[in-house]
Design a protein around this motif. Structure first.
Motif, PDB file in Angstrom:
ATOM      1  N   LYS A 236     -53.251  89.523  46.013  1.00  0.00           N
ATOM      2  CA  LYS A 236     -52.810  88.871  44.803  1.00  0.00           C
ATOM      3  C   LYS A 236     -53.862  87.765  44.669  1.00  0.00           C
ATOM      4  N   CYS A 237     -54.215  87.483  43.297  1.00  0.00           N
ATOM      5  CA  CYS A 237     -54.889  86.680  42.791  1.00  0.00           C
ATOM      6  C   CYS A 237     -54.669  85.374  43.174  1.00  0.00           C
ATOM      7  N   GLU A 238     -55.067  84.338  43.589  1.00  0.00           N
ATOM      8  CA  GLU A 238     -54.921  82.866  44.141  1.00  0.00           C
ATOM      9  C   GLU A 238     -54.742  82.065  42.877  1.00  0.00           C
ATOM     10  N   GLN A 239     -55.269  82.418  41.824  1.00  0.00           N
ATOM     11  CA  GLN A 239     -55.480  81.890  40.687  1.00  0.00           C
ATOM     12  C   GLN A 239     -54.235  81.972  39.781  1.00  0.00           C
ATOM     13  N   CYS A 240     -54.064  83.295  39.223  1.00  0.00           N
ATOM     14  CA  CYS A 240     -53.047  83.672  38.313  1.00  0.00           C
ATOM     15  C   CYS A 240     -51.847  84.457  38.841  1.00  0.00           C
ATOM     16  N   GLY A 241     -52.075  84.995  40.063  1.00  0.00           N
ATOM     17  CA  GLY A 241     -50.782  85.850  40.761  1.00  0.00           C
ATOM     18  C   GLY A 241     -51.036  87.223  40.543  1.00  0.00           C
ATOM     19  N   ARG A 242     -52.036  87.717  39.972  1.00  0.00           N
ATOM     20  CA  ARG A 242     -52.054  89.123  39.719  1.00  0.00           C
ATOM     21  C   ARG A 242     -52.024  89.976  40.859  1.00  0.00           C
ATOM     22  N   GLU A 243     -51.368  90.870  40.795  1.00  0.00           N
ATOM     23  CA  GLU A 243     -51.189  91.929  42.138  1.00  0.00           C
ATOM     24  C   GLU A 243     -52.573  92.735  41.589  1.00  0.00           C
ATOM     25  N   CYS A 244     -53.255  93.232  42.866  1.00  0.00           N
ATOM     26  CA  CYS A 244     -54.453  93.848  42.845  1.00  0.00           C
ATOM     27  C   CYS A 244     -54.450  94.874  43.914  1.00  0.00           C
ATOM     28  N   ARG A 245     -55.395  95.880  43.382  1.00  0.00           N
ATOM     29  CA  ARG A 245     -55.483  97.181  44.099  1.00  0.00           C
ATOM     30  C   ARG A 245     -56.007  96.855  45.460  1.00  0.00           C
ATOM     31  N   ARG A 246     -55.265  97.703  46.454  1.00  0.00           N
ATOM     32  CA  ARG A 246     -55.965  97.399  48.047  1.00  0.00           C
ATOM     33  C   ARG A 246     -57.102  98.383  48.340  1.00  0.00           C
TER      34      ARG A 246
ATOM     35  N   SER B 192     -55.017 104.457  45.600  1.00  0.00           N
ATOM     36  CA  SER B 192     -55.657 105.354  44.428  1.00  0.00           C
ATOM     37  C   SER B 192     -54.866 104.449  43.380  1.00  0.00           C
ATOM     38  N   LEU B 193     -55.063 104.887  42.121  1.00  0.00           N
ATOM     39  CA  LEU B 193     -54.534 104.296  40.958  1.00  0.00           C
ATOM     40  C   LEU B 193     -53.049 104.449  40.817  1.00  0.00           C
ATOM     41  N   SER B 194     -52.754 105.629  40.958  1.00  0.00           N
ATOM     42  CA  SER B 194     -51.471 106.084  41.112  1.00  0.00           C
ATOM     43  C   SER B 194     -50.526 105.422  41.996  1.00  0.00           C
ATOM     44  N   GLU B 195     -50.908 105.319  43.408  1.00  0.00           N
ATOM     45  CA  GLU B 195     -50.474 104.647  44.480  1.00  0.00           C
ATOM     46  C   GLU B 195     -50.077 103.136  43.998  1.00  0.00           C
ATOM     47  N   PHE B 196     -51.267 102.447  43.351  1.00  0.00           N
ATOM     48  CA  PHE B 196     -51.184 101.111  43.080  1.00  0.00           C
ATOM     49  C   PHE B 196     -49.875 101.019  41.906  1.00  0.00           C
ATOM     50  N   ILE B 197     -50.116 101.711  40.878  1.00  0.00           N
ATOM     51  CA  ILE B 197     -49.006 101.724  39.881  1.00  0.00           C
ATOM     52  C   ILE B 197     -47.369 101.919  40.704  1.00  0.00           C
ATOM     53  N   ASP B 198     -47.377 102.746  41.590  1.00  0.00           N
ATOM     54  CA  ASP B 198     -46.270 102.908  41.827  1.00  0.00           C
ATOM     55  C   ASP B 198     -45.632 101.683  43.034  1.00  0.00           C
ATOM     56  N   ARG B 199     -46.748 101.213  43.249  1.00  0.00           N
ATOM     57  CA  ARG B 199     -46.371  99.823  44.017  1.00  0.00           C
ATOM     58  C   ARG B 199     -45.918  98.671  43.274  1.00  0.00           C
ATOM     59  N   ILE B 200     -46.563  98.491  42.064  1.00  0.00           N
ATOM     60  CA  ILE B 200     -46.394  97.169  41.244  1.00  0.00           C
ATOM     61  C   ILE B 200     -45.358  97.327  40.028  1.00  0.00           C
TER      62      ILE B 200
ATOM     63  N   CYS C 257     -58.810  87.629  41.095  1.00  0.00           N
ATOM     64  CA  CYS C 257     -58.865  88.921  40.339  1.00  0.00           C
ATOM     65  C   CYS C 257     -60.337  88.774  39.684  1.00  0.00           C
ATOM     66  N   SER C 258     -60.826  89.948  39.182  1.00  0.00           N
ATOM     67  CA  SER C 258     -62.003  90.198  38.445  1.00  0.00           C
ATOM     68  C   SER C 258     -62.025  89.088  37.366  1.00  0.00           C
ATOM     69  N   VAL C 259     -61.051  89.044  36.627  1.00  0.00           N
ATOM     70  CA  VAL C 259     -60.759  88.271  35.428  1.00  0.00           C
ATOM     71  C   VAL C 259     -60.920  86.682  35.580  1.00  0.00           C
ATOM     72  N   CYS C 260     -60.380  86.281  36.794  1.00  0.00           N
ATOM     73  CA  CYS C 260     -60.271  84.699  37.081  1.00  0.00           C
ATOM     74  C   CYS C 260     -61.672  84.550  37.644  1.00  0.00           C
ATOM     75  N   HIS C 261     -62.157  85.619  38.443  1.00  0.00           N
ATOM     76  CA  HIS C 261     -63.697  85.230  39.069  1.00  0.00           C
ATOM     77  C   HIS C 261     -64.812  85.005  37.874  1.00  0.00           C
ATOM     78  N   CYS C 262     -64.434  86.001  36.940  1.00  0.00           N
ATOM     79  CA  CYS C 262     -65.646  85.739  35.725  1.00  0.00           C
ATOM     80  C   CYS C 262     -65.280  84.359  35.071  1.00  0.00           C
ATOM     81  N   ARG C 263     -64.044  84.068  34.894  1.00  0.00           N
ATOM     82  CA  ARG C 263     -63.826  82.665  34.273  1.00  0.00           C
ATOM     83  C   ARG C 263     -64.395  81.718  35.220  1.00  0.00           C
ATOM     84  N   TYR C 264     -64.115  81.740  36.237  1.00  0.00           N
ATOM     85  CA  TYR C 264     -64.442  80.911  37.161  1.00  0.00           C
ATOM     86  C   TYR C 264     -66.032  80.592  37.242  1.00  0.00           C
ATOM     87  N   ASP C 265     -66.816  81.733  37.325  1.00  0.00           N
ATOM     88  CA  ASP C 265     -68.205  81.838  37.419  1.00  0.00           C
ATOM     89  C   ASP C 265     -68.912  81.257  35.850  1.00  0.00           C
TER      90      ASP C 265
END
Length: 130
Positions: A24-34, A38-46, A92-100
């Motif tokens: 999970k993103c330590e900034q916004c809490g977004r669940e992320c892929r492990r 796969s994308l379908s496994e990720f969807i099933d999980r969250i 997450c990639s979004v928060c990392h971009c904002r931070y940078d």
């Protein structure tokens, strides 16, 4: 990203930071892929199994913008060689971009310093002002 500046064990260090954050993103809490998920496994999980507006919006976002659900490991001081745990954060990639982006002037200065340019310019500027 200058891969040569990262330690040889960077992949293991980054994986440890992400695992400790429970993917999970330590900034916004977004669940992320492990890793390996796969994308379908990720969807099933969250995505909630109950049909609701939130789950359909989330599913749409995952399918149209899957890179938003990539977890990265950020260097808080923007120095790739510094892999002390207090300097690393799972974002997450979004928060990392904002931070940078917020630190862009600082990152440019660090890059010039790394390439030996900052000291040359500083010495030149100091001599001109004398």
């Amino acid at each position: 990203m200058q891969r040569s500046r990262y330690p040889a064990q960077w992949n293991e260090i980054a994986l440890q930071i992400k695992t400790e954050a429970n993917w999970k993103c330590e900034q916004c809490g977004r669940e992320c892929r492990r890793v390996g998920e796969s994308l379908s496994e990720f969807i099933d999980r969250i995505v909630p199994k109950v049909h609701c507006t939130y789950s359909s919006d989330l599913l749409h976002e995952i399918c149209t913008k899957p890179t938003r659900f990539v977890l990265t490991t950020a260097h808080l001081n923007h120095i790739p060689e510094d892999v002390t745990p207090s300097n690393l954060k799972a974002l997450c990639s979004v928060c990392h971009c904002r931070y940078d982006l917020k630190a862009l002037p600082h990152k440019k200065m660090l890059k010039r310093e790394f390439h030996g340019q900052l000291n040359v310019f500083d010495d030149y500027a100091n001599n001109q002002n004398s």
